[in-house]
Scaffold this active site. Structure first.
Site, mmCIF file in Angstrom:
data_model
loop_
_atom_site.group_PDB
_atom_site.id
_atom_site.type_symbol
_atom_site.label_atom_id
_atom_site.label_comp_id
_atom_site.label_asym_id
_atom_site.label_seq_id
_atom_site.Cartn_x
_atom_site.Cartn_y
_atom_site.Cartn_z
ATOM 1 N N TYR A 239 -10.088 14.311 -4.123
ATOM 2 C CA TYR A 239 -9.462 14.120 -4.859
ATOM 3 C C TYR A 239 -9.209 15.322 -6.275
ATOM 4 O O TYR A 239 -7.742 15.198 -6.391
ATOM 5 C CB TYR A 239 -10.437 12.963 -5.771
ATOM 6 N N SER B 116 -4.257 14.637 -13.110
ATOM 7 C CA SER B 116 -6.084 14.279 -13.825
ATOM 8 C C SER B 116 -6.026 15.075 -14.237
ATOM 9 O O SER B 116 -5.554 16.815 -13.964
ATOM 10 C CB SER B 116 -6.457 13.946 -12.877
ATOM 11 N N LYS C 167 -4.501 16.081 -7.128
ATOM 12 C CA LYS C 167 -4.069 16.257 -7.869
ATOM 13 C C LYS C 167 -3.487 17.191 -8.623
ATOM 14 O O LYS C 167 -2.806 17.717 -9.092
ATOM 15 C CB LYS C 167 -5.051 15.251 -9.111
ATOM 16 N N ASP D 65 1.096 -1.508 -0.055
ATOM 17 C CA ASP D 65 -0.153 0.093 0.111
ATOM 18 C C ASP D 65 0.806 1.390 0.046
ATOM 19 O O ASP D 65 1.499 1.139 1.064
ATOM 20 C CB ASP D 65 -0.612 -0.060 0.745
ATOM 21 N N VAL D 66 0.542 2.151 -1.497
ATOM 22 C CA VAL D 66 1.768 2.988 -0.979
ATOM 23 C C VAL D 66 1.376 4.282 -0.202
ATOM 24 O O VAL D 66 2.120 5.576 0.046
ATOM 25 C CB VAL D 66 1.600 3.471 -2.465
HETATM 26 P P1 NAI Z 1 -7.659 1.785 -11.402
HETATM 27 O O1 NAI Z 1 -8.575 2.256 -10.578
HETATM 28 O O2 NAI Z 1 -8.235 0.544 -12.361
HETATM 29 O O3 NAI Z 1 -6.671 1.275 -11.108
HETATM 30 C C1 NAI Z 1 -6.103 1.959 -10.407
HETATM 31 C C2 NAI Z 1 -4.390 1.009 -9.539
HETATM 32 O O4 NAI Z 1 -4.128 1.280 -8.133
HETATM 33 C C3 NAI Z 1 -5.329 -0.092 -9.141
HETATM 34 O O5 NAI Z 1 -4.082 -1.173 -9.944
HETATM 35 C C4 NAI Z 1 -5.026 -0.159 -7.332
HETATM 36 O O6 NAI Z 1 -4.761 -1.625 -7.285
HETATM 37 C C5 NAI Z 1 -3.597 0.513 -7.373
HETATM 38 N N1 NAI Z 1 -3.694 1.480 -5.986
HETATM 39 C C6 NAI Z 1 -5.010 1.642 -5.186
HETATM 40 N N2 NAI Z 1 -4.839 1.896 -4.323
HETATM 41 C C7 NAI Z 1 -4.024 1.778 -3.646
HETATM 42 C C8 NAI Z 1 -2.555 1.374 -2.683
HETATM 43 N N3 NAI Z 1 -3.170 2.747 -2.022
HETATM 44 N N4 NAI Z 1 -1.582 1.559 -2.808
HETATM 45 C C9 NAI Z 1 -0.830 0.689 -4.017
HETATM 46 N N5 NAI Z 1 -1.899 0.714 -5.045
HETATM 47 C C10 NAI Z 1 -2.914 1.238 -4.966
HETATM 48 O O7 NAI Z 1 -6.978 3.717 -11.709
HETATM 49 P P2 NAI Z 1 -7.073 4.176 -12.796
HETATM 50 O O8 NAI Z 1 -8.024 5.072 -13.660
HETATM 51 O O9 NAI Z 1 -6.330 3.218 -14.007
HETATM 52 O O10 NAI Z 1 -5.978 5.741 -11.912
HETATM 53 C C11 NAI Z 1 -4.427 5.029 -12.232
HETATM 54 C C12 NAI Z 1 -4.293 6.396 -12.187
HETATM 55 O O11 NAI Z 1 -4.966 7.879 -13.027
HETATM 56 C C13 NAI Z 1 -4.727 6.862 -10.753
HETATM 57 O O12 NAI Z 1 -4.193 7.640 -9.989
HETATM 58 C C14 NAI Z 1 -6.318 8.348 -10.872
HETATM 59 O O13 NAI Z 1 -6.117 9.146 -10.336
HETATM 60 C C15 NAI Z 1 -5.609 8.426 -12.122
HETATM 61 N N6 NAI Z 1 -6.748 9.308 -13.225
HETATM 62 C C16 NAI Z 1 -7.642 8.430 -14.099
HETATM 63 C C17 NAI Z 1 -8.290 8.484 -14.874
HETATM 64 C C18 NAI Z 1 -9.906 7.869 -15.397
HETATM 65 O O14 NAI Z 1 -10.547 8.675 -15.797
HETATM 66 N N7 NAI Z 1 -9.747 6.560 -14.837
HETATM 67 C C19 NAI Z 1 -8.595 10.311 -14.841
HETATM 68 C C20 NAI Z 1 -7.602 11.236 -14.737
HETATM 69 C C21 NAI Z 1 -5.872 10.201 -14.035
#
Ligand code: NAI
Length: 283
Positions: free
Chosen positions: A187, A174, A191, A87-88
């Protein structure tokens, strides 16, 4: 607990293969740690880096058994893959993640701070509570900030040991760094702060020739946005983005690979908006 698994040169040797060009790069390739790399945007980044021969340390919170298929797929690209569970938001886990990378690869060239969570319950500003605020800040801001600190110290050591060493850091923020959502205040704040963290680390690490970049994705189709598909389908059709489609993990992955490759060498601290034009105002 951290679990690490890898397809290594030993595996190839065990089957009696001679060292080929492909297996050779397993021992020589550059190493990337991608937090949250087993799904969504993080996986898009891992795939793009694997296509270019990077060795991968894939971070995540799920059990190794839940991500085994994903790891196998990445291994099939012919690169070395290790899973670093943790967990980061937790200091001990962050250190263990880096210890695993050190044990498995002995080096780190690229940190991609991708792991993140959305606002818990997506509650209105007038309703949201402090517990949710603290958790989003711990995962989205404190985690990457201090993981960057620890990774940067290691990269500096590597640079001092070898002038040829090349390191870089990429933060995934984001469009919410600049566009308001009143049901995701915490959130948005995290960001926006990642934007400043990018500039701070770019300033601090410039003397070591370690560039720090920010990728600012728009609306990307992943598990994170699975609950709001109808809303964004409608908004995109109405013109939320200039390019009228959802973004994909591959879109972000290609941007990360470009930065990792070193194709923007004179642009530390800069933001790459991968948002289909969402952040451009029109009238
Ligand atoms: P997702 O929910 O599909 O994947 C997130 C990943 O982060 C997962 O593999 C999860 O296990 C990991 N994770 C979550 N909490 C964690 C923790 N405490 N420690 C270690 N790993 C952890 O989300 P997604 O959409 O792939 O998002 C990835 C990044 O992109 C995030 O930072 C999100 O804020 C950002 N983002 C996403 C957007 C979207 O529309 N999906 C748009 C802009 C930014």
């Amino acid at each position: 607990m951290i679990f690490a698994r890898a397809l290594t040169r030993r595996d190839f040797d065990a089957f009696g293969f001679r060292m080929t060009q492909q297996t050779q790069h397993l021992t020589n390739s550059r190493v990337a740690l991608v937090t949250g790399g087993s799904r969504g945007i993080g996986l898009g980044i891992c795939r793009a880096l694997a296509d270019e021969g990077w060795s991968l340390a894939v971070g995540g919170t799920r059990d190794e058994s839940d991500v085994a298929d994903v790891l196998e797929d990445l291994c099939d690209c012919g690169v070395e893959v290790a899973y670093c569970r943790g967990d980061v938001a937790e200091a001990a886990d962050r250190h263990q993640i880096l210890d695993t990378v050190r044990e498995r690869f002995g080096r780190l060239n690229l940190l991609v701070n991708n792991a993140g969570i959305t606002s818990q319950g997506r509650r209105d500003l007038l309703e949201a509570d402090e517990a949710g605020f603290d958790r989003v800040f711990a995962v989205n801001l404190k985690g990457p900030y201090f993981l960057t600190q620890a990774a940067a110290r290691w990269m500096i050591d590597q640079k001092r040991a070898s002038a040829d060493f090349r390191g870089a850091i990429v933060n995934i923020s984001s469009v919410s760094a600049e566009v308001v959502s009143t049901n995701r205040g915490d959130y948005c704040l995290t960001k926006a702060a990642i934007g400043m963290a990018t500039k701070l680390w770019a300033a601090r690490l410039a003397e070591f020739d370690i560039p720090v970049y920010e990728i600012r994705p728009g609306v990307i189709r992943t598990d994170m946005t699975a609950g709001v598909v109808e809303k964004y389908d409608r908004l995109i059709a109405e013109g939320l983005t200039l390019q009228r489609r959802w973004g994909t993990p591959e879109d972000v992955g290609r941007a990360a690979a470009l930065l990792a490759r070193g194709d923007l060498p004179y642009a530390t601290g800069q933001v790459l908006r991968i948002d289909g034009g969402l952040s451009i105002r029109t009238m």
